[in-house]
Design a protein around this motif. Sequence first.
Motif, short mmCIF file in Angstrom:
data_model
loop_
_atom_site.label_atom_id
_atom_site.label_comp_id
_atom_site.label_asym_id
_atom_site.label_seq_id
_atom_site.Cartn_x
_atom_site.Cartn_y
_atom_site.Cartn_z
N LEU A 21 0.67 -1.38 0.04
CA LEU A 21 -0.12 0.24 0.05
C LEU A 21 0.81 1.12 -0.13
O LEU A 21 0.33 2.17 0.42
N GLU A 24 -0.75 4.45 -1.49
CA GLU A 24 -1.80 4.82 -0.36
C GLU A 24 -1.23 5.49 0.89
O GLU A 24 -1.70 6.61 1.25
N SER A 290 -10.54 8.50 6.80
CA SER A 290 -11.85 7.72 6.04
C SER A 290 -12.50 6.88 6.89
O SER A 290 -11.81 6.64 8.31
N VAL A 294 -8.28 1.45 4.14
CA VAL A 294 -7.98 1.38 3.00
C VAL A 294 -7.37 -0.19 2.65
O VAL A 294 -6.40 -0.40 3.38
N GLU A 295 -7.88 -0.70 1.70
CA GLU A 295 -7.22 -2.21 1.44
C GLU A 295 -6.67 -2.43 0.12
O GLU A 295 -6.76 -1.33 -0.76
N SER A 297 -5.62 -3.00 -3.84
CA SER A 297 -6.34 -3.69 -5.02
C SER A 297 -6.30 -4.78 -5.33
O SER A 297 -5.08 -5.56 -4.91
N LYS A 311 -4.37 -3.54 6.00
CA LYS A 311 -5.37 -2.48 6.11
C LYS A 311 -4.65 -1.25 6.36
O LYS A 311 -3.73 -1.32 7.21
N ARG A 313 -5.11 2.47 7.92
CA ARG A 313 -5.93 3.38 8.71
C ARG A 313 -5.04 4.59 8.78
O ARG A 313 -3.86 4.56 9.44
#
Length: 343
Positions: A21, A24, A290, A294-295, A297, A311, A313
Amino acid sequence: MAGSGSGNRTAGGPARHVPVLVREVVTALTPQAGDVIIDGTFGAGGYSRAILQSADCRVVAIDRDQSAILGGWELVNDAAGRLTLVEDRFSQLDAVAARVGHPKVDGVVLDIGVSSMQLDQAERGFSFRADAALDMRMSNDGDSAADVIAQLDETTLANVIYAFGEERHSRAVARAIVAARTEAPITTTRQLADIVARVVRSKPGDIHPATRTFQALRIAVNEELDELATALLAAERVLKPGGRLAVVTFHSLEDRIVKTFLTERSRTSAGGSRHRPETAVAPATFTPLSKKPVEPSEAEVAANPRARSAKLRAALRTLAPARDEPPAPGWVPDPFAGARRRR
């Protein structure tokens, strides 16, 4: 990842492993020129590298694993003064930042759990894929996993395996370990994996029967959940108003701690009902970026299977002063409560 701004200097070549991630995380942190970001879990330097490439900022990177520190000096040199690498626990991130001249910072990122590098080094004893000494220490001090299973009584060992590994057969596993150690010391990964496999059955396609037990021992040896909880409180203290926190977790125990922390720290009242009015609480110290984590793709998981359970956060630090108290009693599982701890 391309650098932003004409004066930006990127750092180094390709990382030794693929950070999870990473785009992200950088988006959550939104580094700007002049910012100071703490990478509390340096590892192979994937996040630090991406952050340095994204803006003309500084990174203070921390790792308790000496091999990660030794492997990071090329990136330190490439960063030309923008990366400071420190061997320490990430639970001490606020003290580390102050020690290197940054008592307040603009961002903190944490990637929780064991790294790919540690898993791939058979001699570290984190994995049962190869036979090695049953060690599992992220640093070179403290008890090894072999020490832990030699010293804990059966009840406490079962509690550790259940609480940290979420192993339903924890009592049977503990009983088998205690019985085996009366015959001979359990000192290798193969010994332990074989003992667990005799009492935990698995179907084709399931994870190896010893996976949860190994996870539990690794967490216990390195005090990982306590480290995470302490690091979250340290991040709250060290972040400037408007600073950003990003935490990547890989299993439910870690994610539950981060979720509990951010939920409680972003709450503005204790709730209420028609029978009981709302109770005021201390001002919120974070605003989540959020509602849901967020995970990765599908494409990232296909390219990097380690990302499957990840995950992210993230939250924004408010103007409110840091709180001294933890979010709630028992927010970190303690299987040692009321029992004899390690000698």
